[in-house]
Every structure is written in C-alpha cells, then in structure tokens.
Design a protein around this motif. Structure first.
Motif, mmCIF file in Angstrom:
data_model
loop_
_atom_site.group_PDB
_atom_site.id
_atom_site.type_symbol
_atom_site.label_atom_id
_atom_site.label_comp_id
_atom_site.label_asym_id
_atom_site.label_seq_id
_atom_site.Cartn_x
_atom_site.Cartn_y
_atom_site.Cartn_z
ATOM 1 N N VAL A 5 9.405 55.791 -11.677
ATOM 2 C CA VAL A 5 7.950 55.870 -11.519
ATOM 3 C C VAL A 5 7.478 54.941 -10.404
ATOM 4 O O VAL A 5 6.685 55.323 -9.532
ATOM 5 C CB VAL A 5 7.243 55.532 -12.848
ATOM 6 N N VAL A 6 7.976 53.702 -10.403
ATOM 7 C CA VAL A 6 7.565 52.744 -9.374
ATOM 8 C C VAL A 6 8.060 53.189 -8.001
ATOM 9 O O VAL A 6 7.329 53.102 -7.000
ATOM 10 C CB VAL A 6 8.077 51.335 -9.716
ATOM 11 N N GLN A 7 9.297 53.668 -7.926
ATOM 12 C CA GLN A 7 9.827 54.129 -6.642
ATOM 13 C C GLN A 7 9.023 55.304 -6.110
ATOM 14 O O GLN A 7 8.712 55.373 -4.913
ATOM 15 C CB GLN A 7 11.301 54.491 -6.794
ATOM 16 N N ALA A 8 8.658 56.254 -6.973
ATOM 17 C CA ALA A 8 7.846 57.381 -6.535
ATOM 18 C C ALA A 8 6.449 56.921 -6.136
ATOM 19 O O ALA A 8 5.830 57.486 -5.224
ATOM 20 C CB ALA A 8 7.759 58.435 -7.638
ATOM 21 N N GLY A 9 5.961 55.883 -6.805
ATOM 22 C CA GLY A 9 4.636 55.373 -6.487
ATOM 23 C C GLY A 9 4.544 54.747 -5.111
ATOM 24 O O GLY A 9 3.442 54.610 -4.559
ATOM 25 N N LEU A 10 5.688 54.354 -4.539
ATOM 26 C CA LEU A 10 5.666 53.791 -3.189
ATOM 27 C C LEU A 10 5.210 54.828 -2.170
ATOM 28 O O LEU A 10 4.712 54.471 -1.098
ATOM 29 C CB LEU A 10 7.059 53.269 -2.822
ATOM 30 N N ASN A 11 5.387 56.104 -2.501
ATOM 31 C CA ASN A 11 4.980 57.179 -1.599
ATOM 32 C C ASN A 11 3.633 57.784 -1.975
ATOM 33 O O ASN A 11 3.185 58.740 -1.336
ATOM 34 C CB ASN A 11 6.039 58.290 -1.593
ATOM 35 N N ALA A 12 2.996 57.247 -3.024
ATOM 36 C CA ALA A 12 1.712 57.800 -3.462
ATOM 37 C C ALA A 12 0.602 57.379 -2.507
ATOM 38 O O ALA A 12 0.614 56.275 -1.959
ATOM 39 C CB ALA A 12 1.401 57.331 -4.883
ATOM 40 N N ARG A 13 -0.353 58.269 -2.337
ATOM 41 C CA ARG A 13 -1.515 57.968 -1.505
ATOM 42 C C ARG A 13 -2.702 57.655 -2.416
ATOM 43 O O ARG A 13 -3.109 58.501 -3.219
ATOM 44 C CB ARG A 13 -1.851 59.157 -0.606
ATOM 45 N N PRO A 14 -3.256 56.451 -2.315
ATOM 46 C CA PRO A 14 -4.416 56.127 -3.148
ATOM 47 C C PRO A 14 -5.618 56.973 -2.770
ATOM 48 O O PRO A 14 -5.689 57.536 -1.665
ATOM 49 C CB PRO A 14 -4.654 54.640 -2.854
ATOM 50 N N ASP A 15 -6.566 57.076 -3.704
ATOM 51 C CA ASP A 15 -7.719 57.933 -3.468
ATOM 52 C C ASP A 15 -8.733 57.313 -2.505
ATOM 53 O O ASP A 15 -9.700 57.952 -2.126
ATOM 54 C CB ASP A 15 -8.411 58.272 -4.799
ATOM 55 N N ARG A 16 -8.528 56.065 -2.134
ATOM 56 C CA ARG A 16 -9.395 55.447 -1.127
ATOM 57 C C ARG A 16 -8.605 54.367 -0.412
ATOM 58 O O ARG A 16 -7.595 53.869 -0.915
ATOM 59 C CB ARG A 16 -10.665 54.848 -1.761
ATOM 60 N N SER A 17 -9.068 54.009 0.769
ATOM 61 C CA SER A 17 -8.377 53.000 1.567
ATOM 62 C C SER A 17 -8.511 51.637 0.908
ATOM 63 O O SER A 17 -9.603 51.209 0.556
ATOM 64 C CB SER A 17 -8.965 52.958 2.977
ATOM 65 N N SER A 18 -7.402 50.962 0.721
ATOM 66 C CA SER A 18 -7.417 49.654 0.066
ATOM 67 C C SER A 18 -6.123 48.938 0.382
ATOM 68 O O SER A 18 -5.090 49.548 0.574
ATOM 69 C CB SER A 18 -7.572 49.803 -1.450
ATOM 70 N N GLY A 19 -6.213 47.622 0.420
ATOM 71 C CA GLY A 19 -5.018 46.834 0.652
ATOM 72 C C GLY A 19 -4.440 46.258 -0.617
ATOM 73 O O GLY A 19 -3.416 45.589 -0.592
ATOM 74 N N THR A 20 -5.082 46.502 -1.760
ATOM 75 C CA THR A 20 -4.618 45.886 -3.004
ATOM 76 C C THR A 20 -3.402 46.577 -3.588
ATOM 77 O O THR A 20 -2.667 45.992 -4.366
ATOM 78 C CB THR A 20 -5.746 45.901 -4.050
ATOM 79 N N ASP A 21 -3.191 47.860 -3.246
ATOM 80 C CA ASP A 21 -2.099 48.601 -3.863
ATOM 81 C C ASP A 21 -0.774 48.386 -3.129
ATOM 82 O O ASP A 21 0.283 48.583 -3.696
ATOM 83 C CB ASP A 21 -2.448 50.092 -3.885
ATOM 84 N N ALA A 22 -0.825 47.996 -1.879
ATOM 85 C CA ALA A 22 0.394 47.841 -1.095
ATOM 86 C C ALA A 22 1.217 46.667 -1.618
ATOM 87 O O ALA A 22 0.687 45.609 -1.949
ATOM 88 C CB ALA A 22 0.040 47.625 0.371
ATOM 89 N N LEU A 23 2.522 46.878 -1.679
ATOM 90 C CA LEU A 23 3.432 45.826 -2.114
ATOM 91 C C LEU A 23 4.075 45.165 -0.899
ATOM 92 O O LEU A 23 4.280 45.813 0.133
ATOM 93 C CB LEU A 23 4.514 46.410 -3.018
ATOM 94 N N PRO A 24 4.442 43.893 -0.997
ATOM 95 C CA PRO A 24 5.127 43.227 0.113
ATOM 96 C C PRO A 24 6.456 43.908 0.427
ATOM 97 O O PRO A 24 7.094 44.525 -0.441
ATOM 98 C CB PRO A 24 5.338 41.799 -0.409
ATOM 99 N N ALA A 25 6.873 43.793 1.674
ATOM 100 C CA ALA A 25 8.102 44.456 2.114
ATOM 101 C C ALA A 25 9.310 43.992 1.312
ATOM 102 O O ALA A 25 10.201 44.794 0.983
ATOM 103 C CB ALA A 25 8.318 44.201 3.603
ATOM 104 N N ALA A 26 9.358 42.711 0.969
ATOM 105 C CA ALA A 26 10.498 42.203 0.196
ATOM 106 C C ALA A 26 10.553 42.852 -1.180
ATOM 107 O O ALA A 26 11.634 43.203 -1.677
ATOM 108 C CB ALA A 26 10.411 40.683 0.077
ATOM 109 N N ALA A 27 9.409 43.033 -1.806
ATOM 110 C CA ALA A 27 9.373 43.677 -3.118
ATOM 111 C C ALA A 27 9.779 45.137 -3.017
ATOM 112 O O ALA A 27 10.483 45.662 -3.893
ATOM 113 C CB ALA A 27 7.980 43.546 -3.727
ATOM 114 N N VAL A 28 9.362 45.807 -1.954
ATOM 115 C CA VAL A 28 9.739 47.210 -1.760
ATOM 116 C C VAL A 28 11.258 47.343 -1.618
ATOM 117 O O VAL A 28 11.873 48.247 -2.199
ATOM 118 C CB VAL A 28 9.018 47.792 -0.531
ATOM 119 N N ARG A 29 11.866 46.445 -0.878
ATOM 120 C CA ARG A 29 13.329 46.493 -0.734
ATOM 121 C C ARG A 29 14.019 46.293 -2.073
ATOM 122 O O ARG A 29 15.013 46.979 -2.395
ATOM 123 C CB ARG A 29 13.787 45.433 0.279
ATOM 124 N N GLN A 30 13.537 45.355 -2.869
ATOM 125 C CA GLN A 30 14.141 45.120 -4.180
ATOM 126 C C GLN A 30 13.963 46.324 -5.094
ATOM 127 O O GLN A 30 14.871 46.676 -5.855
ATOM 128 C CB GLN A 30 13.524 43.875 -4.816
#
Length: 267
Positions: free
Chosen positions: A88-113
C-alpha cells in the motif's frame, strides 16, 4: 358537616400576621435563603480590528483535506485487513494527491527504504498497521505509520471504497504518542515550551471526505516520576515516551515507535 365561622377583615389580617411571624421565626434558625450577590454581567464576543480585510489564503499547509486514490490496489470484500501494508505504501508513492501540497511528499531517504522493504526488511520504515472504523460507515480503515529521519513520523489513513483504496489522511510530525479515541485519531507532539505538549485530534469530515484536524490544543504535561532514578542516583534518565495507541480489546500495542523530536511543521 362542620360549622362554618365567619371572620371579619381585621381578624383575618391579625391571624395572617401572626401566622407569618411564626413561619419567619421557625425559619430564622438556619437553612434560610441567602443572596449570592449580583450575578456577573454577560460578556459577548467583541471583534478586534474590524477594518482588517479577511485573509485570502491559509499561511500554512497542514495537509488537511488532502486525499489521493492509491493506484493498483484492490480491496477484496472492502476488507483492508487483507492488504499488504508495504504494498500500500509503495503504491502510494505513485499516487497523485487531489491538490498541490508539500505535506504528502516523503524524503528521498525514506522512499529508498520503502522501496527496499522486501530485500532489507530490518530497515523498512513502515510500522505495523492498526484498524478502526474512523468514518462511521461500518468498515475499518487502515492506519499506517512511517518512520522518518529526525524522529519524525508520517501517519496515513486509508479508506476502502468500491473504486479501490483512498488515502484520507497524511501528515508528518514529531510525536510523543498516537492514540485512537472513538473515531478520532489523536497525535501528541512536544512543544517548544518546556512541560507542555501539542495535542491534535483528527476526525472524519463527510463534506470534505477526508480526515481533518478538528481540535488542536496546547496542554501542560503532568510530571512523571522516574523510579530508576529514585533507586539509583547515578542512573541516566529513562527513555522518552514512545508512541502508543489506544485500541480495541485484543489488539496488541506496537513494538516500537519514534521518540519525540522538534517539528518544523507545527503552527
């Protein structure tokens, strides 16, 4: 039939006066009503600086009201317990939020993990999920936590729908604990003021169809005794409190959680 006696107005007045005096004499020994003084005047709300124009935009983006459809995730029977939280979390990395926001983006290090959770499970930042019906529709939502750097925690809530899975909450903060209270998700975070903490309750909003921070307050924390310190004067202070959750009976508590830190997102 008992005989009726007529009395004049003067006699009736005397009898009434004597009766009243007797009643007053009986009540004068205690229990009488006493005045509590004048009641305080009601003070209504007063608007300050009414000439100021209203704000046109929020100064901070707190992530409230942001949702996203999670691509590629089907929910068999509408039961989120059957889903793989890492998927679910991995698929969520490709999800598009319904509005522009910086709160949903995860740091690059967390994405790699997160992407390496299958090959390096020991360093996977996705915590065990919890389940609770937060929307009141009779179906459980999935509540996930993702450990981030600097002792931050990303908390996300996923709702099953006929079209698949929708993320209805996503926020990151330094946390003391995460708790469930009824249909509200309560996050406690440290304050810059020593001895105080922030407490934010997120609740489902039918109109926005998202979890919103419906209540936020700063509270004084009760002092906690350190039994180890009392027994051994040279002992180090005990660890900071870890995140926990108040859950339904029979649900185990999480084995580990981030310790509190300093958050830059607190308003």
């Amino acid at each position: 039939m008992r005989p009726q006696h007529r009395t004049g107005r003067g006699t009736a007045a005397v009898v009434s006066a004597l009766t009243g005096a007797a009643l007053l004499a009986g009540c004068g020994t205690g229990g009488e009503l006493k005045s509590a003084g004048r009641p305080p005047a009601a003070i209504g709300p007063a608007r300050l600086w009414p000439e100021l124009p209203p704000a046109s935009a929020a100064p901070y983006d707190y992530g409230e009201g942001e949702t996203a459809h999670i691509p590629g995730i089907a929910v068999p029977g509408g039961d989120v317990r059957r889903l793989d939280p890492v998927a679910v979390v991995q698929a969520g990395l490709n999800a598009r939020p319904d509005r522009s926001s910086g709160t949903d983006a995860l740091p690059a290090a967390a994405v790699r993990q997160i992407n390496a959770c299958r090959t390096a499970p020991a360093s996977c930042p996705v915590l065990k999920p919890y389940y609770r019906d937060l929307t009141g529709d009779g179906r459980d939502e999935m509540i996930l936590g993702i450990r981030l750097a600097a002792r931050q925690l990303s908390v996300r809530v996923y709702m099953p729908e006929p079209s698949g899975l929708t993320r209805i909450m996503s926020t990151s903060d330094a946390v003391i604990s995460v708790e469930l209270a009824g249909r509200a998700l309560v996050m406690r975070a440290p304050s810059a003021i020593t001895g105080y903490e922030y407490r934010t309750a997120w609740s489902w909003d039918d109109r926005q169809r998202a979890m919103l921070p419906t209540q936020e307050e700063i509270l004084r924390m009760a002092p906690r005794a350190d039994p180890d310190r009392r027994r051994t004067p040279s002992a180090r202070p005990s660890a900071l409190p870890t995140a926990d959750a108040t859950l339904s009976p029979g649900t185990a508590a999480p084995s580990s959680a981030p310790s509190p830190g300093v958050t830059a997102e607190r308003r």
